[in-house]
Design a protein around this motif. Structure first.
Motif, PDB file in Angstrom:
ATOM      1  N   LEU A   1     -17.572  20.752 -52.941  1.00 35.83           N
ATOM      2  CA  LEU A   1     -16.131  20.993 -52.878  1.00 35.83           C
ATOM      3  C   LEU A   1     -15.334  20.016 -53.728  1.00 35.83           C
ATOM      4  CD1 LEU A   1     -15.796  21.600 -49.032  1.00 35.83           C
ATOM      5  CD2 LEU A   1     -15.862  23.323 -50.837  1.00 35.83           C
ATOM      6  N   PHE A   2     -15.782  18.761 -53.784  1.00 41.91           N
ATOM      7  CA  PHE A   2     -15.014  17.730 -54.479  1.00 41.91           C
ATOM      8  C   PHE A   2     -15.926  16.953 -55.420  1.00 41.91           C
ATOM      9  CE2 PHE A   2     -13.090  18.187 -50.241  1.00 41.91           C
ATOM     10  CZ  PHE A   2     -11.787  18.507 -50.589  1.00 41.91           C
ATOM     11  N   PRO A   3     -15.365  16.408 -56.498  1.00 47.87           N
ATOM     12  CA  PRO A   3     -16.116  15.421 -57.278  1.00 47.87           C
ATOM     13  C   PRO A   3     -16.180  14.115 -56.501  1.00 47.87           C
ATOM     14  CG  PRO A   3     -13.924  15.697 -58.185  1.00 47.87           C
ATOM     15  CD  PRO A   3     -14.057  16.715 -57.098  1.00 47.87           C
ATOM     16  N   LEU A   4     -17.343  13.504 -56.461  1.00 46.22           N
ATOM     17  CA  LEU A   4     -17.529  12.292 -55.675  1.00 46.22           C
ATOM     18  C   LEU A   4     -17.165  11.062 -56.493  1.00 46.22           C
ATOM     19  CD1 LEU A   4     -20.912  13.068 -53.880  1.00 46.22           C
ATOM     20  CD2 LEU A   4     -18.589  13.741 -53.255  1.00 46.22           C
ATOM     21  N   THR A   5     -16.697  10.038 -55.799  1.00 43.79           N
ATOM     22  CA  THR A   5     -16.331   8.795 -56.471  1.00 43.79           C
ATOM     23  C   THR A   5     -17.579   8.031 -56.882  1.00 43.79           C
ATOM     24  OG1 THR A   5     -16.235   7.588 -54.381  1.00 43.79           O
ATOM     25  CG2 THR A   5     -14.214   8.666 -55.124  1.00 43.79           C
ATOM     26  N   GLU A   6     -17.363   7.018 -57.702  1.00 42.13           N
ATOM     27  CA  GLU A   6     -18.476   6.207 -58.192  1.00 42.13           C
ATOM     28  C   GLU A   6     -19.216   5.527 -57.040  1.00 42.13           C
ATOM     29  OE1 GLU A   6     -19.173   2.442 -61.265  1.00 42.13           O
ATOM     30  OE2 GLU A   6     -17.171   3.282 -60.929  1.00 42.13           O
ATOM     31  N   GLU A   7     -18.481   5.024 -56.043  1.00 39.90           N
ATOM     32  CA  GLU A   7     -19.117   4.332 -54.918  1.00 39.90           C
ATOM     33  C   GLU A   7     -19.996   5.288 -54.101  1.00 39.90           C
ATOM     34  OE1 GLU A   7     -15.669   2.271 -56.378  1.00 39.90           O
ATOM     35  OE2 GLU A   7     -15.907   4.299 -55.588  1.00 39.90           O
TER      36      GLU A   7
ATOM     37  N   GLU B   1     -28.042  13.768 -62.929  1.00 47.41           N
ATOM     38  CA  GLU B   1     -27.315  14.685 -63.819  1.00 47.41           C
ATOM     39  C   GLU B   1     -26.035  15.186 -63.159  1.00 47.41           C
ATOM     40  OE1 GLU B   1     -27.779  15.465 -66.905  1.00 47.41           O
ATOM     41  OE2 GLU B   1     -29.554  14.199 -67.089  1.00 47.41           O
ATOM     42  N   LYS B   2     -26.071  15.450 -61.862  1.00 50.71           N
ATOM     43  CA  LYS B   2     -24.847  15.843 -61.157  1.00 50.71           C
ATOM     44  C   LYS B   2     -23.844  14.701 -61.133  1.00 50.71           C
ATOM     45  CE  LYS B   2     -26.953  19.265 -58.054  1.00 50.71           C
ATOM     46  NZ  LYS B   2     -27.215  19.613 -56.616  1.00 50.71           N
ATOM     47  N   ALA B   3     -24.336  13.498 -60.945  1.00 47.24           N
ATOM     48  CA  ALA B   3     -23.446  12.347 -60.816  1.00 47.24           C
ATOM     49  C   ALA B   3     -22.677  12.076 -62.108  1.00 47.24           C
ATOM     50  CB  ALA B   3     -24.241  11.112 -60.401  1.00 47.24           C
ATOM     51  N   VAL B   4     -23.339  12.172 -63.258  1.00 46.87           N
ATOM     52  CA  VAL B   4     -22.670  11.828 -64.518  1.00 46.87           C
ATOM     53  C   VAL B   4     -21.687  12.909 -64.952  1.00 46.87           C
ATOM     54  CG1 VAL B   4     -24.567  10.385 -65.289  1.00 46.87           C
ATOM     55  CG2 VAL B   4     -24.553  12.823 -65.872  1.00 46.87           C
ATOM     56  N   LYS B   5     -21.711  14.070 -64.295  1.00 43.42           N
ATOM     57  CA  LYS B   5     -20.769  15.130 -64.655  1.00 43.42           C
ATOM     58  C   LYS B   5     -19.426  14.988 -63.965  1.00 43.42           C
ATOM     59  CE  LYS B   5     -24.211  18.695 -65.742  1.00 43.42           C
ATOM     60  NZ  LYS B   5     -24.780  20.010 -65.342  1.00 43.42           N
ATOM     61  N   ASP B   6     -19.388  14.313 -62.798  1.00 44.46           N
ATOM     62  CA  ASP B   6     -18.130  14.199 -62.067  1.00 44.46           C
ATOM     63  C   ASP B   6     -17.150  13.291 -62.796  1.00 44.46           C
ATOM     64  OD1 ASP B   6     -18.793  15.938 -60.141  1.00 44.46           O
ATOM     65  OD2 ASP B   6     -19.203  14.479 -58.571  1.00 44.46           O
ATOM     66  N   TYR B   7     -17.567  12.078 -63.088  1.00 41.96           N
ATOM     67  CA  TYR B   7     -16.725  11.126 -63.820  1.00 41.96           C
ATOM     68  C   TYR B   7     -17.593  10.387 -64.831  1.00 41.96           C
ATOM     69  CZ  TYR B   7     -13.480  11.827 -59.939  1.00 41.96           C
ATOM     70  OH  TYR B   7     -12.649  12.389 -58.998  1.00 41.96           O
ATOM     71  N   ILE B   8     -16.949   9.882 -65.874  1.00 47.38           N
ATOM     72  CA  ILE B   8     -17.657   9.086 -66.869  1.00 47.38           C
ATOM     73  C   ILE B   8     -17.661   7.645 -66.375  1.00 47.38           C
ATOM     74  CG2 ILE B   8     -17.811   8.451 -69.289  1.00 47.38           C
ATOM     75  CD1 ILE B   8     -18.181  11.417 -68.744  1.00 47.38           C
ATOM     76  N   CYS B   9     -18.719   7.248 -65.662  1.00 48.15           N
ATOM     77  CA  CYS B   9     -18.791   5.925 -65.032  1.00 48.15           C
ATOM     78  C   CYS B   9     -19.916   5.119 -65.683  1.00 48.15           C
ATOM     79  CB  CYS B   9     -19.047   6.046 -63.538  1.00 48.15           C
ATOM     80  SG  CYS B   9     -17.756   6.945 -62.660  1.00 48.15           S
ATOM     81  N   PRO B  10     -19.626   3.971 -66.281  1.00 47.87           N
ATOM     82  CA  PRO B  10     -20.679   3.150 -66.907  1.00 47.87           C
ATOM     83  C   PRO B  10     -21.743   2.693 -65.922  1.00 47.87           C
ATOM     84  CG  PRO B  10     -18.497   2.462 -67.649  1.00 47.87           C
ATOM     85  CD  PRO B  10     -18.281   3.438 -66.542  1.00 47.87           C
ATOM     86  N   ASP B  11     -21.351   2.361 -64.692  1.00 48.88           N
ATOM     87  CA  ASP B  11     -22.333   1.869 -63.718  1.00 48.88           C
ATOM     88  C   ASP B  11     -23.349   2.944 -63.358  1.00 48.88           C
ATOM     89  OD1 ASP B  11     -21.051  -0.535 -63.713  1.00 48.88           O
ATOM     90  OD2 ASP B  11     -19.810  -0.098 -61.961  1.00 48.88           O
ATOM     91  N   ILE B  12     -22.901   4.210 -63.242  1.00 49.96           N
ATOM     92  CA  ILE B  12     -23.844   5.289 -62.931  1.00 49.96           C
ATOM     93  C   ILE B  12     -24.795   5.522 -64.100  1.00 49.96           C
ATOM     94  CG2 ILE B  12     -24.042   7.745 -62.416  1.00 49.96           C
ATOM     95  CD1 ILE B  12     -21.484   7.571 -60.838  1.00 49.96           C
ATOM     96  N   TRP B  13     -24.266   5.491 -65.322  1.00 49.26           N
ATOM     97  CA  TRP B  13     -25.139   5.671 -66.492  1.00 49.26           C
ATOM     98  C   TRP B  13     -26.146   4.522 -66.602  1.00 49.26           C
ATOM     99  CZ3 TRP B  13     -26.340   9.665 -69.247  1.00 49.26           C
ATOM    100  CH2 TRP B  13     -25.433  10.722 -69.393  1.00 49.26           C
ATOM    101  N   LEU B  14     -25.704   3.305 -66.307  1.00 48.20           N
ATOM    102  CA  LEU B  14     -26.618   2.172 -66.366  1.00 48.20           C
ATOM    103  C   LEU B  14     -27.726   2.316 -65.323  1.00 48.20           C
ATOM    104  CD1 LEU B  14     -27.280  -0.581 -67.581  1.00 48.20           C
ATOM    105  CD2 LEU B  14     -25.730  -1.619 -65.919  1.00 48.20           C
ATOM    106  N   GLU B  15     -27.334   2.751 -64.114  1.00 48.18           N
ATOM    107  CA  GLU B  15     -28.333   2.981 -63.068  1.00 48.18           C
ATOM    108  C   GLU B  15     -29.313   4.090 -63.484  1.00 48.18           C
ATOM    109  OE1 GLU B  15     -29.910   1.882 -59.338  1.00 48.18           O
ATOM    110  OE2 GLU B  15     -28.193   1.021 -60.426  1.00 48.18           O
ATOM    111  N   TYR B  16     -28.796   5.131 -64.120  1.00 46.25           N
ATOM    112  CA  TYR B  16     -29.628   6.249 -64.585  1.00 46.25           C
ATOM    113  C   TYR B  16     -30.634   5.771 -65.628  1.00 46.25           C
ATOM    114  CZ  TYR B  16     -30.577  11.113 -66.017  1.00 46.25           C
ATOM    115  OH  TYR B  16     -31.173  12.325 -66.283  1.00 46.25           O
ATOM    116  N   ALA B  17     -30.157   4.991 -66.589  1.00 47.60           N
ATOM    117  CA  ALA B  17     -31.048   4.519 -67.652  1.00 47.60           C
ATOM    118  C   ALA B  17     -32.123   3.585 -67.099  1.00 47.60           C
ATOM    119  CB  ALA B  17     -30.228   3.813 -68.729  1.00 47.60           C
ATOM    120  N   GLN B  18     -31.737   2.695 -66.191  1.00 43.55           N
ATOM    121  CA  GLN B  18     -32.719   1.774 -65.626  1.00 43.55           C
ATOM    122  C   GLN B  18     -33.745   2.513 -64.768  1.00 43.55           C
ATOM    123  OE1 GLN B  18     -30.207  -1.050 -63.628  1.00 43.55           O
ATOM    124  NE2 GLN B  18     -29.905  -2.307 -65.469  1.00 43.55           N
TER     125      GLN B  18
END
Length: 977
Positions: free
Chosen positions: A100-106, A134-151
């Motif tokens: 229903l909603f895009p989730l926040t970074e936290e 992949e779902k997470a990076v589509k909601d917002y462009i968040c550097p911390d999520i991308w860093l977690e994804y890459a690691q």
């Protein structure tokens, strides 16, 4: 519960052993019993907390089953489930919210960490984690999520193609957030560390010579690392100086010249953007203004990638601001035009702000522009209908957008095509939807002029050549209350003129002449023009007869309306209409005589003014020679009470009313009590009032300091001992030097006073007591400012412009308290302040202002609280946008003029019983604008007109005409013939 029970079982033996030791040492059996009892109490407390949390979880789940779009309820449920460790239910709750909603970074980071912990060591489950990322990076462009994804991807290097997959994720991360000024460097460093770690695995053992294949792999890996350094140093990022130093130390020959040039150019770009980054660093969320300035700068620079990253950073903190989403999507539509990027942004916009019709409308256009499938467009439109718009017209516009899309799909050269039938079905459905769903919710369809039906009729006439259907639609339009408007008939006439025939054109115009009520003359003219071009003699005669008959009826209706106005005017004068006609005859007979009398009165008034001016000049000269002791006494009075009081002491008794008005309205002066005069033995009425005054002591004669004083108003006139009450109220603010209550000439308290402190710091503390209740009324505390010296000073302390972080609530029950309203609003965000609007007596008006921490929370509160009920009262909630205050009208003009202007002179016959003068106003001479009085007539007219006529004009609200009226005009005014 099972875990708690096991814990209790393991604890009991230890407690028993401890109790035995205590028994041996202290020989006390009670200690053992108390130890066991305390353990059981702790276990009971833990069980009680679990039961309460479970009950709260069930309540939240039930509430979500009723309203699935309750954002805060979703967040609270997820927190409780995570706290209780109910992982299966937690996963379902997160999945429902993410649908229903895009989730926040936290929320995303917590979810990802929980899932990674559950699947750690299980290779088969890694793909599910990748899908979740992949779902997470589509909601917002968040550097911390991308860093977690890459690691996380680095952990899968052992699998087939794992290293290539990790590099691909790193490259996607750099494309998405590598330009982030403050957080982008962390991704670059992680990518370099990854490649350096790979390099270490390719190094040959010490003392051995690498083979040609190994050396080639080493060279390729070294080139990768060099390339990463070069790419990073060409981008303006914070702390890029350290990266340049690191590269210079790492490279054998130092940094190349080309890299140094790119680095210096990036440093220059960094310095240009540093003020914007620093402004974001020091400002508080949501930082909308700072981000807007940053976006404007990047759009002027023209780098699409940098514009995109600043937009994404702004939206991360302002995801509920529709205007920001609209600006971003419009930029992507016009500049980048990349399908995946544009449609993804539109989807995120409507998920964040589903109540904004404009975002859905832009989304539908973008889908059509990028050739999306028809079922995709239809699905988006259906979601828009269920989004919950805040006004009926929004549904009309979204239907129009969808119908426009369907119309553009139709090939009208093919009769009976499937697309055409779908278009007609959509038109029919839209009319039913507006009539049933929208009208049931808003009590109106939102389409008063039937715009959708007009478009449908024009499509049937133009493209389908089906005038019969178009006429049926227009018949339906006219039956919905539009037949009285000329523009609707002319629109139908133009349709018939373009695609119909002359017979139906004539029929439409005849019906228009019969039904139109706003502009019948124009419709009649169109009919006559049409018959001049198309009609025969018989048609012309019929049109002339029709229009003349209609216009005659219109004139009769307007005459009746004027007669009704005349009746109202006569009622205002208190006379029957027949007597008004007799008066008109009298007007004609006595007009010349009254004009002569008026001229004589004018001459005499001018003579009196001259004599009065001469006497006033003589008095002024005599007064200047007789000041003496009187001036000394007045100076003493001025030292204590100020300049305005001296003027009040000198003011004649007849001007007291104006003085009281000015004092009450402007709140800028105070009045000294009248000096004590001995009363005759028989005079008892004023003794009590006189005895209420106390002679001021020596301290009260000090020069008053406005900077150390506050003005207190709205006090009760019956307040006993106001001086002591004010000292008690303000004693906590500082040392009170004196309290100066203001009294009337008879000793009655005026309801306001001045409180003077020892220092200026106490004034700020005193101002915090504004609206505190004293004697059952809220007292108003404001700075003490002499408005004669500071005319621009404004006491009103609330903002009069739009405040996007505040909401305005109306329709509150009068029993609603501040605490109850704050508790109600706290469900939608952090409440900083609540203000209930009251009248001067402290009674609530049913209005309130609530200040939230940011604009997003205020917008969420408006969405959730508007049209809800509180104690059977329907609340209206909107963003605070107070109307502009009229600061010019400080004193009521009528009251001021009434006190300043001289009384009206009675005519030669005295004050007539009918209070109507027999002299027409048109015969009066016009004077200068300065002589205007309250009722709109001039001073000279007042001298010549009788008091009866003046009172009659004032009672009827009729002002003197700007242009002189003739006798015929005046007769028409009275008789309305």
């Amino acid at each position: 519960m099972a875990a708690t029970g096991n814990e209790g079982e393991t604890l009991l033996p230890d407690i028993e052993e401890e109790a035995e030791e205590m028994e041996r040492e202290m020989e006390s059996e009670e200690e053992e019993g108390m130890g066991v009892e305390n353990s059981e109490d702790e276990e009971d407390d833990t069980s009680e907390d679990e039961r309460e949390n479970e009950a709260e979880i069930q309540r939240l789940e039930e509430q979500l089953s009723i309203n699935a779009f309750d954002y805060n309820c979703h967040v609270d449920l997820i927190k409780l489930l995570r706290q209780e460790g109910k992982l299966h239910r937690l996963r379902k709750a997160r999945q429902k919210m993410s649908e229903l909603f895009p989730l926040t970074e936290e929320i995303w980071l917590d979810w990802l960490k929980d899932e990674i912990g559950l699947t750690e060591g299980e290779e088969a489950e890694r793909e599910k984690i990748y899908d979740l990322f992949e779902k997470a990076v589509k909601d917002y462009i968040c550097p911390d999520i991308w860093l977690e994804y890459a690691q996380y991807s680095i952990g899968g290097m052992g699998a087939s193609g794992g290293m290539d997959r990790a590099r691909a994720i790193f490259e996607r991360a750099l494309t998405a957030v590598g330009l982030h000024m403050t957080k982008g460097a962390a991704l670059w460093e992680a990518y370099r560390e990854f490649e350096i770690a790979v390099l270490s695995t390719l190094q040959p053992p010490p003392g051995s010579v690498p083979s040609p294949e190994q050396q080639e792999q080493l060279n390729v890996q070294l080139e990768r690392i060099h390339t990463l350094f070069k790419r990073q140093l060409a981008i303006p990022l914070m702390d890029m100086e350290g990266t340049y130093t690191e590269y210079s130390d790492w490279a054998d020959e130092g940094a190349p010249e080309t890299v140094t040039q790119h680095y210096k150019r990036a440093l220059q770009q960094l310095e240009k953007r540093r003020p914007y980054e620093e402004a974001l660093l020091v400002s508080e969320p949501p930082k909308l203004g700072e981000y807007q300035s940053y976006i404007d700068y990047e759009m002027k620079e023209g780098d699409p990638a940098r514009v995109q990253i600043v937009f994404e950073r702004a939206l991360t903190e302002n995801c509920l601001v529709p205007d920001l989403w609209a600006k971003y999507t419009a930029y992507l539509d016009r500049q980048l035009k990349i399908k995946e990027l544009v449609l993804s942004c539109h989807e995120r916009a409507v998920r964040n702000c589903p109540w904004t019709m404009g975002l859905w409308k832009s989304y539908l256009l973008a889908l059509e522009r990028h050739k999306a499938e028809h079922h995709t467009v239809s699905d988006v439109f259906e979601k828009a209908l269920s989004a919950g718009f805040i006004q009926a017209t929004d549904y009309v516009e979204i239907w129009q957008s969808y119908l426009d899309y369907l119309r553009r799909r139709v090939d009208f050269s093919k009769e009976g095509s499937r697309e055409l039938e779908e278009l007609r079905a959509a038109f029919s459905r839209s009319l039913d939807y507006l009539k049933q769903d929208v009208e049931e919710r808003f009590s109106e369809s939102g389409d008063l002029s039937c715009t959708i039906m007009q478009i449908w009729a024009r499509i049937e006439a133009l493209h389908c050549k089906n005038m019969q259907k178009a006429r049926e639609l227009w018949d339906s339009i006219m039956t919905k209350g539009n037949a009285k408007y000329a523009n609707m008939w002319l629109e139908y006439y133009n349709l018939e003129r373009s695609y119909g025939d002359a017979v139906h054109c004539r029929k439409a115009l005849h019906r228009a002449v019969q039904c139109t009520s706003d502009y019948p003359e124009h419709v009649c003219e169109v009919l006559l023009t049409f018959e001049r071009v198309e009609g025969s003699l018989e048609d012309w005669d019929a049109a002339v007869q029709k229009t003349e008959s209609r216009l005659n009826r219109v004139q009769e209706q307007r005459a009746k309306a004027r007669s009704h106005d005349a009746l109202i005017t006569s009622a205002a004068f208190g006379l029957p209409i027949r007597y008004m006609r007799l008066l008109y005859d009298c007007f004609l007979k006595v007009a010349e005589r009254e004009a002569l009398i008026a001229q004589q009165e004018e001459d005499r008034a001018e003579q009196r003014r001259k004599v009065k001016a001469e006497k006033k000049a003589q008095k002024k000269n005599q007064k200047s020679n007789r000041m003496g002791d009187k001036r000394k006494a007045e100076d003493k009075c001025e030292d204590e009470w100020g300049e305005e009081t001296e003027l009040a002491c000198k003011r004649p008794r007849g001007d007291g009313d104006f003085d009281s008005v000015a004092t009450e309205e402007q709140m800028e002066t105070e009045r000294v009590p009248p000096p004590f005069r001995p009363e005759p033995p028989g005079a008892q009425r004023n003794q009590q009032a006189t005895s209420a005054f106390k002679m001021p002591d020596a301290a009260s004669f000090e020069q008053r300091k406005d900077s150390n004083s506050v003005f207190v108003s709205n006090l009760s006139f019956n307040l006993e001992d106001p001086e002591d009450k004010m000292r008690d109220a303000f004693k906590g603010c500082g040392t009170v030097v004196q309290v100066r209550p203001v009294f009337t000439a008879k000793g009655a308290f005026r309801g306001y006073c001045y409180v003077q402190f020892e220092d200026e710091l106490a004034v700020q503390e005193a101002l915090k007591l504004d609206r505190q209740e004293v004697g059952g009324r809220p007292m108003f505390v404001s700075p003490c400012v002499d408005k004669s010296k500071n005319p621009e000073f404004k006491v009103f302390r609330y903002n009069t412009s739009m405040e996007k972080h505040k909401i305005f609530i109306s329709g509150l029950p009068f029993t609603c308290t501040k605490e109850k309203l704050e508790e109600l609003c706290r469900e939608h965000g952090t409440v900083k302040a609540v203000r209930l609007v009251t009248n001067r007596s402290g009674k609530p008006k049913g209005l309130a202002y609530v200040e939230f921490e940011n604009e997003a929370q205020a917008s969420q509160a408006v969405l959730k609280m508007d049209r809800t009920k509180l104690d059977s009262h329907t609340l209206s909630v909107a963003i605070s946008n107070p109307p502009a205050r009229n600061l010019d009208a400080k004193v009521t003009p009528g009251r001021v003029l009434g006190a300043m202007m001289p009384r009206q002179l009675q005519g030669a016959r005295g004050k007539g019983r009918t209070q109507v003068s027999l002299l027409p106003r048109s015969l009066h001479r016009q004077n200068t604008p300065e002589a205007k009085a309250e009722n709109g007539t001039t001073t000279k007219e007042q001298d010549s007109m009788s008091d009866g006529m003046q009172a009659g004009l004032a009672a009827s609200g009729v002002s003197a005409p700007a242009k002189p009226m003739s006798n015929e005009d005046f007769a028409r005014l009275l008789l309305k013939k």
